[in-house]
Design an enzyme around this catalytic site. Structure first.
Site, PDB file in Angstrom:
ATOM      1  N   TYR A 142      -6.019 -52.731  46.047  1.00  0.00           N
ATOM      2  CA  TYR A 142      -4.682 -52.120  46.053  1.00  0.00           C
ATOM      3  C   TYR A 142      -4.447 -51.325  47.337  1.00  0.00           C
ATOM      4  CZ  TYR A 142      -3.309 -52.799  41.128  1.00  0.00           C
ATOM      5  OH  TYR A 142      -2.929 -53.310  39.929  1.00  0.00           O
ATOM      6  N   LYS A 191     -17.710 -58.447  39.312  1.00  0.00           N
ATOM      7  CA  LYS A 191     -17.816 -59.888  39.586  1.00  0.00           C
ATOM      8  C   LYS A 191     -18.923 -60.061  40.612  1.00  0.00           C
ATOM      9  CE  LYS A 191     -16.267 -64.176  39.254  1.00  0.00           C
ATOM     10  NZ  LYS A 191     -16.467 -64.963  38.018  1.00  0.00           N
ATOM     11  N   ASP A 223     -14.746 -61.960  34.073  1.00  0.00           N
ATOM     12  CA  ASP A 223     -14.179 -63.088  33.320  1.00  0.00           C
ATOM     13  C   ASP A 223     -14.738 -63.112  31.901  1.00  0.00           C
ATOM     14  OD1 ASP A 223     -16.627 -63.672  34.522  1.00  0.00           O
ATOM     15  OD2 ASP A 223     -16.140 -65.748  34.995  1.00  0.00           O
ATOM     16  N   ASP A 247      -6.711 -52.908  35.902  1.00  0.00           N
ATOM     17  CA  ASP A 247      -5.288 -53.172  35.669  1.00  0.00           C
ATOM     18  C   ASP A 247      -5.134 -54.330  34.691  1.00  0.00           C
ATOM     19  OD1 ASP A 247      -2.443 -53.135  36.105  1.00  0.00           O
ATOM     20  OD2 ASP A 247      -2.709 -54.888  37.403  1.00  0.00           O
ATOM     21  N   ASP A 251      -4.197 -54.257  30.245  1.00  0.00           N
ATOM     22  CA  ASP A 251      -3.068 -54.920  29.567  1.00  0.00           C
ATOM     23  C   ASP A 251      -3.580 -55.761  28.392  1.00  0.00           C
ATOM     24  OD1 ASP A 251      -1.231 -53.927  31.445  1.00  0.00           O
ATOM     25  OD2 ASP A 251      -0.106 -55.811  31.483  1.00  0.00           O
TER      26      ASP A 251
HETATM   27  C1  IPM Z   1      -0.254 -50.156  35.918  1.00  0.00           C
HETATM   28  C2  IPM Z   1       0.801 -50.942  36.632  1.00  0.00           C
HETATM   29  C3  IPM Z   1       0.756 -50.596  38.113  1.00  0.00           C
HETATM   30  C4  IPM Z   1      -0.620 -50.995  38.622  1.00  0.00           C
HETATM   31  C5  IPM Z   1       1.858 -51.254  38.950  1.00  0.00           C
HETATM   32  C6  IPM Z   1       3.241 -50.871  38.454  1.00  0.00           C
HETATM   33  C7  IPM Z   1       1.718 -50.919  40.411  1.00  0.00           C
HETATM   34  O1  IPM Z   1       0.642 -52.297  36.389  1.00  0.00           O
HETATM   35  O2  IPM Z   1      -0.215 -48.914  35.988  1.00  0.00           O
HETATM   36  O3  IPM Z   1      -1.103 -50.767  35.289  1.00  0.00           O
HETATM   37  O4  IPM Z   1      -0.859 -52.162  38.935  1.00  0.00           O
HETATM   38  O5  IPM Z   1      -1.473 -50.108  38.707  1.00  0.00           O
HETATM   39 MG    MG Z   2      -0.848 -52.748  34.950  1.00  0.00          MG
END
Ligand code: IPM
Ligand code: MG
Length: 361
Positions: A142, A191, A223, A247, A251
């Site tokens: 990032y 990884k 993975d 990240d 999710d």
């Molecule tokens: C998160 C989001 C952010 C990230 C984006 C909006 C930059 O997806 O906080 O998980 O990738 O960190």
């Molecule tokens: Mg995110």
């Protein structure tokens, strides 16, 4: 206690969900005799529209001068055509880096009331889902150099992934310390079969492990981890991983608990100044329609009380109030069961959900 909180309402559903978290914070202040004052900070798309910059310097300063920062969400279609360093997301990344909050804590736990909202089979859910992802937040790909160039008539892009031992060690420590307060199992995700940064990651984690003999450390390739999270989530206690892996995995982890709308997060650095935000995005498709789930933001406010202000009792009360409202069957659209399961549930909007939680405090 007198505290200053910077509010970043942000884009899309951001303003609606932050409004409800503020309602809850105000109720906490009134009930427990605290005083919270708020400063409004523009960041993301809202700041681009107003100032032509996703995070103007003086907005960052407002955050640094506060006792903590609460954020809704940023981003949206409207700003997607802008170059990388002008996008709303860049404001968020600059804020994280500017605040030095390298440690992002994302709990994945199933609320028993929402067990049916999980896409996983019931027998897997019943084994329990209660783990934390500790994500490195201000390093890695990032923050490496991003570059797009023309080479022999073809466009070539690169993003550099870089980690120093020190960066790995400080987040590794958070992973071990978090595990010490829980079930003492730490899974380091990388990884290392492909990446140099991951091989260094693994080496540093094992060096640290000698300082934490009570913690059982395991290694897992990212993975495989993505697979294990849906196959057997009960095996995890604390996962520690680098920025981008965290990240993606967070999710996935949120989804198996029923809804991404329920998950809060805290980001901390060396001091008590923290950045608190739900892990979901700005959901422009439902913005302004009173359909969003404010619980992720309300639980983020609870984390703010706990980790930045040391107000454990108050944080417990907010979490209990969320539980009570769920017990009573109130659901926003994202957590409303389909078909038969919906019996006994009441669909409510964002505002009503916030009101109910504040009233149960
Ligand atoms: C998160 C989001 C952010 C990230 C984006 C909006 C930059 O997806 O906080 O998980 O990738 O960190
Ligand atoms: Mg995110």
């Amino acid at each position: 206690m007198n505290k200053k909180i910077a509010l970043i309402r942000g884009d899309g559903i951001g303003p609606e969900i932050v409004e409800q978290a503020v309602r809850v914070l105000d109720r906490v202040a009134a009930k427990y005799g605290h005083s919270f004052s708020y400063s409004e900070v523009d960041m993301g798309g809202a700041a681009i529209d107003k100032w032509g910059d996703p995070l103007p310097e003086d907005m960052l300063r407002l955050c640094l001068e506060s006792d903590s920062v609460l954020l809704g969400a940023v981003g949206g279609e409207k700003w997607n055509q802008l170059p990388g360093d002008k996008r709303p997301e860049k404001g968020l990344l600059r804020l994280r880096a500017g605040m030095g909050v390298y440690s992002n804590n994302r709990p994945a736990r199933i609320w028993p009331q929402l067990a049916d909202a999980s896409p996983l089979r019931r027998e897997i859910v019943m084994q329990g889902i209660d783990f934390i992802i500790v994500r490195e937040l201000i390093g890695g790909i990032y923050f490496g150099e991003h570059r797009t160039t023309e080479e022999n008539g073809s466009t070539v892009s690169e993003d550099v992934m870089r980690y120093s031992e020190e960066e790995i060690e400080r987040i590794g420590r958070i992973g071990f310390e978090t595990a010490m307060k829980r079930r003492r199992k730490l899974c380091s995700v990388e990884k290392s079969n492909v990446l140099d940064t991951s091989r260094l990651w693994k080496k540093v984690m094992h060096r640290l492990a000698q300082e934490y003999p009570e913690v059982e450390l395991s290694d897992m390739l990212v993975d495989n981890c993505a697979m294990q999270i849906v196959k057997n989530p009960a095996q995890f206690d604390v996962i520690v991983t680098e920025n981008m892996f965290g990240d993606i995995l967070s999710d996935e982890a949120s989804m198996i608990t029923g809804s991404i709308g329920m998950i809060p997060s805290s980001s901390l650095g060396a001091g008590s100044l923290g950045l608190y935000e739900p892990i979901h995005g700005s959901a422009p498709d439902i913005a302004g329609q009173d359909k969003a789930n404010p619980i992720g933001t309300i639980l983020s406010a609870a984390m703010l009380l706990r980790y930045s202000f040391g107000l454990d009792k108050e944080a417990d009360a907010v979490e209990a109030a969320v539980g009570r409202v769920l017990d009573e069957g109130y659901r926003t659209l994202d957590i409303l069961p389909k078909g038969e399961g919906a019996e006994g549930c009441t669909l409510v909007g964002c505002k009503r959900m916030g009101e109910l939680i504040a009233n149960r405090l």
